[in-house]
Design a protein around this motif. Sequence first.
Motif, PDB file in Angstrom:
ATOM      1  N   MET B 660      45.053-123.707 -67.563  1.00  0.00           N
ATOM      2  CA  MET B 660      46.421-123.563 -68.070  1.00  0.00           C
ATOM      3  C   MET B 660      47.347-122.913 -67.053  1.00  0.00           C
ATOM      4  O   MET B 660      48.508-123.263 -66.948  1.00  0.00           O
ATOM      5  N   SER B 661      46.798-121.941 -66.322  1.00  0.00           N
ATOM      6  CA  SER B 661      47.657-121.218 -65.379  1.00  0.00           C
ATOM      7  C   SER B 661      48.159-122.147 -64.283  1.00  0.00           C
ATOM      8  O   SER B 661      49.313-122.061 -63.867  1.00  0.00           O
ATOM      9  N   THR B 662      47.303-123.051 -63.825  1.00  0.00           N
ATOM     10  CA  THR B 662      47.751-123.985 -62.802  1.00  0.00           C
ATOM     11  C   THR B 662      48.861-124.877 -63.351  1.00  0.00           C
ATOM     12  O   THR B 662      49.869-125.113 -62.687  1.00  0.00           O
ATOM     13  N   LEU B 663      48.671-125.343 -64.583  1.00  0.00           N
ATOM     14  CA  LEU B 663      49.714-126.193 -65.172  1.00  0.00           C
ATOM     15  C   LEU B 663      51.037-125.443 -65.232  1.00  0.00           C
ATOM     16  O   LEU B 663      52.094-126.004 -64.934  1.00  0.00           O
ATOM     17  N   ALA B 664      50.962-124.166 -65.591  1.00  0.00           N
ATOM     18  CA  ALA B 664      52.196-123.384 -65.674  1.00  0.00           C
ATOM     19  C   ALA B 664      52.871-123.271 -64.315  1.00  0.00           C
ATOM     20  O   ALA B 664      54.093-123.380 -64.194  1.00  0.00           O
ATOM     21  N   ILE B 665      52.071-123.099 -63.272  1.00  0.00           N
ATOM     22  CA  ILE B 665      52.647-122.975 -61.928  1.00  0.00           C
ATOM     23  C   ILE B 665      53.253-124.308 -61.477  1.00  0.00           C
ATOM     24  O   ILE B 665      54.327-124.351 -60.892  1.00  0.00           O
ATOM     25  N   VAL B 666      52.565-125.391 -61.777  1.00  0.00           N
ATOM     26  CA  VAL B 666      53.098-126.697 -61.391  1.00  0.00           C
ATOM     27  C   VAL B 666      54.431-126.932 -62.094  1.00  0.00           C
ATOM     28  O   VAL B 666      55.395-127.400 -61.494  1.00  0.00           O
ATOM     29  N   LYS B 667      54.492-126.547 -63.352  1.00  0.00           N
ATOM     30  CA  LYS B 667      55.759-126.660 -64.081  1.00  0.00           C
ATOM     31  C   LYS B 667      56.842-125.850 -63.363  1.00  0.00           C
ATOM     32  O   LYS B 667      57.963-126.295 -63.181  1.00  0.00           O
ATOM     33  N   ARG B 668      56.498-124.643 -62.955  1.00  0.00           N
ATOM     34  CA  ARG B 668      57.486-123.787 -62.321  1.00  0.00           C
ATOM     35  C   ARG B 668      57.916-124.357 -60.979  1.00  0.00           C
ATOM     36  O   ARG B 668      59.099-124.385 -60.648  1.00  0.00           O
ATOM     37  N   GLU B 669      56.963-124.832 -60.195  1.00  0.00           N
ATOM     38  CA  GLU B 669      57.291-125.274 -58.840  1.00  0.00           C
ATOM     39  C   GLU B 669      58.001-126.621 -58.822  1.00  0.00           C
ATOM     40  O   GLU B 669      58.738-126.915 -57.890  1.00  0.00           O
ATOM     41  N   THR B 670      57.748-127.453 -59.826  1.00  0.00           N
ATOM     42  CA  THR B 670      58.417-128.747 -59.823  1.00  0.00           C
ATOM     43  C   THR B 670      59.593-128.753 -60.785  1.00  0.00           C
ATOM     44  O   THR B 670      60.350-129.708 -60.833  1.00  0.00           O
ATOM     45  N   ASN B 671      59.702-127.672 -61.534  1.00  0.00           N
ATOM     46  CA  ASN B 671      60.806-127.549 -62.459  1.00  0.00           C
ATOM     47  C   ASN B 671      60.863-128.653 -63.507  1.00  0.00           C
ATOM     48  O   ASN B 671      61.940-129.029 -63.952  1.00  0.00           O
ATOM     49  N   SER B 672      59.720-129.199 -63.856  1.00  0.00           N
ATOM     50  CA  SER B 672      59.742-130.171 -64.934  1.00  0.00           C
ATOM     51  C   SER B 672      58.362-130.239 -65.577  1.00  0.00           C
ATOM     52  O   SER B 672      57.351-129.951 -64.935  1.00  0.00           O
ATOM     53  N   TRP B 673      58.327-130.618 -66.837  1.00  0.00           N
ATOM     54  CA  TRP B 673      57.057-130.760 -67.535  1.00  0.00           C
ATOM     55  C   TRP B 673      56.360-132.054 -67.192  1.00  0.00           C
ATOM     56  O   TRP B 673      55.194-132.242 -67.451  1.00  0.00           O
ATOM     57  N   LYS B 674      57.163-132.981 -66.629  1.00  0.00           N
ATOM     58  CA  LYS B 674      56.628-134.302 -66.369  1.00  0.00           C
ATOM     59  C   LYS B 674      55.364-134.244 -65.502  1.00  0.00           C
ATOM     60  O   LYS B 674      54.338-134.829 -65.835  1.00  0.00           O
ATOM     61  N   TRP B 675      55.429-133.503 -64.400  1.00  0.00           N
ATOM     62  CA  TRP B 675      54.315-133.514 -63.447  1.00  0.00           C
ATOM     63  C   TRP B 675      53.068-132.833 -63.995  1.00  0.00           C
ATOM     64  O   TRP B 675      51.981-133.400 -63.920  1.00  0.00           O
ATOM     65  N   PRO B 676      53.191-131.603 -64.553  1.00  0.00           N
ATOM     66  CA  PRO B 676      51.956-131.011 -65.079  1.00  0.00           C
ATOM     67  C   PRO B 676      51.320-131.841 -66.180  1.00  0.00           C
ATOM     68  O   PRO B 676      50.090-131.958 -66.240  1.00  0.00           O
ATOM     69  N   ILE B 677      52.115-132.468 -67.031  1.00  0.00           N
ATOM     70  CA  ILE B 677      51.527-133.262 -68.111  1.00  0.00           C
ATOM     71  C   ILE B 677      50.814-134.483 -67.549  1.00  0.00           C
ATOM     72  O   ILE B 677      49.697-134.824 -67.924  1.00  0.00           O
TER      73      ILE B 677
END
Lengths: 45, 699
Positions: B660-677
Amino acid sequence: MNHLLQNILAFTLLFLALGFLVKKFFWKNSKPTKDIGKHDCDNCH
Amino acid sequence: MSKQINVALIGNPNTGKTSVFNSLTGLNQKVGNYPGITVEKKEGICKLPRGVKAHIIDLPGTYSLNASSLDENVVIELLLNKNDKDFPDVAVVVSDVENLKRNLLLFTQIKDLEIPTVLVINMSDRMKYKGISLDIPYLESQLQTKIALVSTRKNEGIDNLKTLISNYKELSITPCLNASEIDKEYFDNLRKAFPNQLLYKLWLVITQDVNFGKTDRNEIDAVADFKTKTKADLKRLQQKETIKRYQFINNTLKKGQTIDLSTAKDLRIKLDRILTHKIWGYAIFLVILLTIFQAIYDWSAIPMDFIDSSFASLSEWTKNSLPEGAFTSLLAEGIIPGLGGIVIFIPQIAFLFLFISVLEESGYMSRVVFLMDRGMRRFGLSGKSVVPLISGTACAIPAIMATRNIESWKERLITILVTPFTTCSARLPVYLIIISLVIPEGRFLGLGYQALTLMLLYLIGFGAALISAMILNKVLKIKSKSFFVVEMPNYKLPLIKNVALTVVEKTKSFVFGAGKIILAISIVLWFLASYGPGEEFNNAEEIVTEKFASKHLTEEELQNEIASQKLEYSFIGLTGRAIEPAIRPLGYDWKIGIAIVSSFAAREVFVGTLATIYSVGSDEEETIKNRMAGEVNPILGGPLFNFASGISLLLFYAFAMQCMSTLAIVKRETNSWKWPILQLVLMSVFAYVVAFIAFQILI
Ligand SMILES: Nc1nc2c(ncn2[C@@H]2O[C@H](COP(=O)(O)OP(=O)(O)OP(=O)(O)O)[C@@H](O)[C@H]2O)c(=O)[nH]1
Ligand SMILES: [Mg+2]
């Protein structure tokens, strides 16, 4: 030690654990960093 | 009197800014021998002479004030914004004695912003190897600054630096280069338009906006509209500026620095030739990897068994000596086995980080980066992507943050998306325990099969990252171009202190970071496994006794049957069996299913979860490993963890996005939910398919 006390202790731990997990995974108000995503550095070069 | 001054540490990458920061503040930020370690601002406090307190800010390395990547931009934004609470009273430019010429470019730029500037020439201990001597007074007069010759490694010159910082008011703020020299007409116009502003600062704001688009700096915002020149012209002027600056630096160094090549040792050149050789380079890297994985196995076997059996005894002891009841069971069956599932991996984690940090500190990792860079382009990655991919072996989170120094957005995005495939330290526990169950112990040419399997899994991780990068490169429609200059730092004897610190820090963060989650999950799981709804659970004793009435079981066998009946109808058993149809084709039972589901919080949870589930209701003193080895496949018979299901499980963990933590970071770094999902879904589906195929072939 009687069963009641054991149960109280056990359930207290359960609630602490649940609280921790909820806070850890659902409470995190991720603050959006500004514009990192949209920025395209490719034009710089 | 207690006043505080802001001090910013600025300098080219890998010059030792963070080392200076640590020396000044007594903190322990991560130091590594390759560029791009620090990607965010870090702060600390330092006491200066005469009771002055300095607020020290460690910044990412930057080559110049003409930023091209996000981490560099952090520095410029800070220096251009007087209103920033961190705006420095003094800038300390950290340079490396061996690359003084390149380092001084940035120094002259900062000096021109008329910020009081101290020049630190770091790594002075290297001077005698390289035959470098410096005329400090001459350099000070030419550069109009104060110089501190420092070696953080030998702890020299730090006190002098503190004194210079505390006397910052005496520093000259005369610029090195008169901006009008770049283009007289343009700068004269600029001065006329904004008479109250510093010319060089205006120029930076303009070029900055060319590079990065407008950012809010209300103070001198109007400048951005000062467009009398085209972008291409501005670029040309920027180049001219760089040339002018180098002319100035060359003149200064001609007299101020002498290098006696005959005393310089060229060991480095020879080493580089071998270590980055087209064939030998890879061969050596492979040998080093093999050694590391073998050592992780050989060295950690004994402590691991010791810890495992200690926890088993502790559990047993707790159960026997505390009064019977819910709390005692929770301790003995939930908390202690859960904790055991973390502590057992401390030896391997510590050894892994020992090796990683020795490789980083010695400078070898940069050679690996260089080596890999050759092949990277083919996969649509840049050489800079290697650093995140390699540091992903520790944890994907810092690795994803490390992508901030990749200029091209497309390459950066691809790197972010594929980094979670690299085998992070959270996968290590899962791999180790499953490998020890399903891979035989024999050796081949002195190398254990188990160690080889582990290495193979690491290679599979890298392979998956590369191949998916290649696919993404084809699929993503983003225009991109970039170039990469690898900078090879010097070889250094790793400092024991730095290595030890990394090992302790990482191990601690494994134990306490993952540990808290594992502990909490163990507690919750114990409850779910110890309570259940309905008849089958509550009347388990009667049901089982009745069922086996004719079979003459011993008391112990009967108790075991009752325990497994209860577990099966507990909350967790019911949930587990609800998801069982989905995972049975992969060779798992419902208990593994539960462990997999809870692993989506963090992979390390796997072993602790199984330890807890297996402990509930069991009376024997058993180690985690023996419990897992004793599980029987309910349908096919035979051990549950056999070759087929083991490999399938290993592959599932290699590919699934369970963090989960990685997903949260990816969301933060890409500024969108699209990529982590996308990451979560694609990686997990892929993992499922591969695990399915593996099991069906091997069974
Ligand atoms: N020989 C020698 N090596 C040093 C000295 N100071 C730092 N180093 C080494 O230089 C390398 C880089 O140090 P860091 O402090 O991480 O450099 P940095 O400027 O913060 O690097 P980035 O954050 O990546 O920009 C490390 O391997 C340090 O051990 C020194 O005085 N002498
Ligand atoms: Mg640093």
